[in-house]
Scaffold this motif. Structure first.
Motif, PDB file in Angstrom:
ATOM      1  N   ALA A   1      25.750   0.999 -48.916  1.00 14.41           N
ATOM      2  CA  ALA A   1      25.517  -0.031 -49.926  1.00 14.41           C
ATOM      3  C   ALA A   1      24.450   0.379 -50.927  1.00 14.41           C
ATOM      4  O   ALA A   1      24.065  -0.429 -51.780  1.00 14.41           O
TER       5      ALA A   1
ATOM      6  N   SER B   1      20.305  -1.020 -54.817  1.00  9.40           N
ATOM      7  CA  SER B   1      21.476  -1.649 -54.216  1.00  9.40           C
ATOM      8  C   SER B   1      22.691  -1.413 -55.101  1.00  9.40           C
ATOM      9  O   SER B   1      22.681  -1.727 -56.291  1.00  9.40           O
TER      10      SER B   1
ATOM     11  N   THR C   1      25.324  -2.975 -55.144  1.00 10.75           N
ATOM     12  CA  THR C   1      25.918  -4.255 -55.539  1.00 10.75           C
ATOM     13  C   THR C   1      25.646  -4.580 -56.992  1.00 10.75           C
ATOM     14  O   THR C   1      26.470  -5.194 -57.671  1.00 10.75           O
TER      15      THR C   1
ATOM     16  N   LYS D   1      31.637  -7.136 -47.525  1.00 11.61           N
ATOM     17  CA  LYS D   1      30.300  -6.612 -47.215  1.00 11.61           C
ATOM     18  C   LYS D   1      30.362  -5.438 -46.254  1.00 11.61           C
ATOM     19  O   LYS D   1      29.614  -4.467 -46.402  1.00 11.61           O
TER      20      LYS D   1
ATOM     21  N   ASN E   1      31.456  -2.259 -48.148  1.00 13.35           N
ATOM     22  CA  ASN E   1      30.700  -1.923 -49.365  1.00 13.35           C
ATOM     23  C   ASN E   1      31.590  -1.914 -50.605  1.00 13.35           C
ATOM     24  O   ASN E   1      31.466  -1.060 -51.489  1.00 13.35           O
TER      25      ASN E   1
ATOM     26  N   GLU F   1      33.176  -2.813 -54.205  1.00 11.72           N
ATOM     27  CA  GLU F   1      32.494  -2.898 -55.500  1.00 11.72           C
ATOM     28  C   GLU F   1      33.140  -3.914 -56.438  1.00 11.72           C
ATOM     29  O   GLU F   1      32.545  -4.289 -57.446  1.00 11.72           O
TER      30      GLU F   1
END
Length: 625
Positions: free
Chosen positions: A414, A428, A430, A509, A512, A514
């Motif tokens: 992540a 991160s 994210t 989650k 990971n 995107e």
């Protein structure tokens, strides 16, 4: 369907409690008129935490009014929420005695078959909800079998075995939801708010189920079973024996396709519940079912266990029976995801393992280009911490502002190692929009495609066609197009399985991912409603702005290529796009309830157009930094 996803907003309130499915309740009483010593206290607190009840404001606090008789309107709302659904918006109430602003839960309850009208175009929302009404409603809400216990005795003196009501009463009695009072069921009596809270909690969670006795003999408790099987004897019958042997006394027979619970596996024999007693049948003529009583289909994936001596349980709960144990690094085929638990098989016997202690053995391999500068990332958060290592526990060594473009040197789960003018460190992933500066913009991007509904939840339907089948076709085509472009694709389902909304978020989650695209088909009571609409969320998703960009790209492509009515992009409060942290959208391809849209949704030519349009929208999103 859009309406079905609106339901679970309340469930987010319990995610912090729900990992182990613990039934702990609040230290302080929620309701001033329900003490922790009262019967039903735990059950009332449980369904309150689930968002099924709210109570009444009183003197700065709340009251539950447990002894008041439940109204039909109150029952409709509780049933809809307990069944995992939300309100159904309509432009006009279907009932003369129901106002439009009070109709949403009633409309949904009737549509789902939980409740029916009372005659002459009325629903009678404020009449008492009787135990007669309750029996059918609970069977429908919790999808209980009406045939499984059909031949078993009924213990209530005021219910005749030939009554139309009997099969419903048997279903809820043998499933531990009701036990009556002093040998009576009292079908015409109104149900109190406390009583109905007990029934709802028992239907939702095994721990609350009541002990069941018939004629003084304890009935095998299905919550303690190790599984359920269906009989496969090609329209013949299967002997039930008193001992696990071909020489055992025959005590009865089971018919083809009959379902029974299993309490023990002894070699080639299964100990089952037969007419309230434990007897034996040959395993060779049976097939195990999943926790919803459905036949187990083809494998949907493969996982590797990450914990030593991982328990395999009979149901997807931490307090169900342990049926087996597997060692660390064991690879297992999965047959669906159920509220955070994978259905697996060991020695051809199914069971459930916590997804927390597994890793995806089929997770796409994503490589990072060797040449620096090939992969960049644009910061999508207002302020993004740069850390000394790949984790939130590492020290902050700087920060990046929204819109800043950095060079990505490597990816670690992540986390991304980045280089920028002020130095380098880890951020991160994210909150980075990753863009390849050469080659395919989709190469190595990890994209989660979510085919809505599935399994026990067909979604919307029309003319014998279900939403779940349409969106799975489209999703599989999108998957293939993305893979052909070099993307790593995660699928929420590849067959007719039912991952919960929480499962879909957890999958994002754990892999990971995107980008998240959920694909659905719409429906409305008005047959004139038509067109495509795409939803994003700004209120909770930190990547809401990016989600809006993605929604715009996909919407434009579908409208242009499929010649759909443009209902626009809209902000939505749906659970999956609110709980995601990555750019996330929910696409409603068209209305299955509208004939013009329906003709496209069932046409392979348009299935291909929808899939290509979604692919184009994702590609276009990544084409711009």
């Amino acid at each position: 369907m859009l309406d079905k996803l609106k339901n679970i907003i309340t469930i987010s309130l319990v995610l912090v409690l729900a990992f182990s499915l613990s039934l702990q309740v609040n230290a302080a009483n929620t309701f001033s008129d329900v003490s922790n010593s009262d019967e039903g206290y735990k059950e009332i607190e449980y369904i309150y935490v689930k968002g099924i009840i709210k109570g009444y404001k009183s003197g700065g606090g709340q009251k539950f009014q447990p002894n008041e008789v439940l109204t039909r309107y109150q029952a409709a709302k509780m049933l809809v929420l307990a069944g995992g659904h939300g309100p159904l918006k309509v432009s006009k109430s279907s009932f003369k005695d129901v106002k439009l602003n009070e109709s949403e839960y009633i409309e949904q309850a009737v549509k789902l078959g939980y409740m029916t009208a009372t005659g002459n175009g009325n629903f009678s929302p404020f009449k008492p909800f009787t135990r007669d009404d309750m029996s059918m409603a609970l069977v429908k809400t919790f999808k209980l079998s009406l045939t499984e216990h059909a031949n078993k005795p009924i213990i209530f003196t005021d219910i005749n075995n030939n009554d139309a009501l009997a099969k419903y009463v048997k279903a809820i009695m043998y499933n531990g939801i009701t036990k009556g009072s002093q040998g009576k069921y009292m079908p015409n009596s109104g149900v109190t708010r406390k009583q109905f809270a007990l029934f709802i909690a028992r239907g939702m969670e095994d721990e609350f189920k009541v002990n069941k006795e018939v004629d003084g003999v304890t009935v095998p408790d299905s919550s303690k079973s190790v599984g359920q099987v269906i009989i496969n004897v090609n329209n013949d019958t299967l002997n039930v024996r008193a001992e696990p042997s071909n020489s055992g006394t025959v005590v009865g027979k089971l018919v083809d396709k009959e379902k029974v619970f299993v309490y023990e596996i002894t070699g080639d024999w299964l100990k089952i519940d037969y007419k309230g007693k434990l007897q034996y049948i040959s395993k060779s003529y049976t097939s195990f079912l999943d926790v919803n009583g459905k036949e187990i289909g083809a494998s949907t994936g493969k996982v590797s266990t990450t914990s030593p001596d991982l328990n395999i349980r009979s149901k997807p709960t931490s307090n169900s029976t342990i049926v087996n144990t597997v060692s660390q690094n064991t690879e297992l085929l999965t047959y669906g995801l159920y509220n955070g638990w994978y259905l697996v098989k060991v020695d051809n016997i199914p069971g459930y393992i916590s997804a927390t202690y597994t890793k995806d053995a089929t997770k796409p391999e994503v490589t990072v280009p060797d040449n620096l500068g090939n992969l960049t990332g644009k910061v999508t958060a207002a302020s993004l911490n740069v850390r000394s290592g790949p984790g939130a526990s590492y020290a902050s060594v700087g920060s990046l502002t929204k819109g800043k473009v950095v060079t990505v040197e490597s990816l670690n789960g992540a986390w991304a190692k980045v280089k920028y003018a002020g130095g380098q460190g880890y951020v991160s992933k994210t909150y980075l929009k990753l863009v390849n500066q050469s080659g395919s913009v989709l190469k190595n991007r990890i994209i989660l495609i979510d085919a809505g509904h599935g399994g026990k939840d067909p979604g919307a339907s029309s003319q014998g066609v279900t939403e779940k089948s349409i969106v799975l076709k489209v999703s599989k085509l999108v998957e293939q197009k993305l893979k052909n472009a070099g993307a790593g694709v995660i699928m929420s389902r590849t067959g007719d399985t039912f991952p919960s909304l929480q499962d879909r978020v957890a999958l994002s989650k754990s892999t990971n991912s995107e980008l998240y695209v959920s694909i659905h088909v719409n429906a409305a009571t008005s047959k004139t409603a038509n067109g495509t609409e795409t939803f994003y969320n700004l209120s909770a998703n930190d990547n809401g702005a990016e989600s809006k960009v993605l929604a715009t790209k996909i919407q434009q492509e579908i409208i242009k290529n499929a010649n759909m009515n443009n209902r626009g992009i809209k902000e939505g409060e749906f659970y999956v796009i609110k709980q995601m942290e990555i750019p996330s959208v929910l696409v409603e391809l068209g209305f299955i309830s509208n004939q013009q849209d329906f003709n496209k949704l069932v046409n392979d030519k348009y299935i291909e157009i929808y899939a290509q349009s979604i692919f184009n929208g994702i590609r276009d999103y990544y084409s711009v930094q």
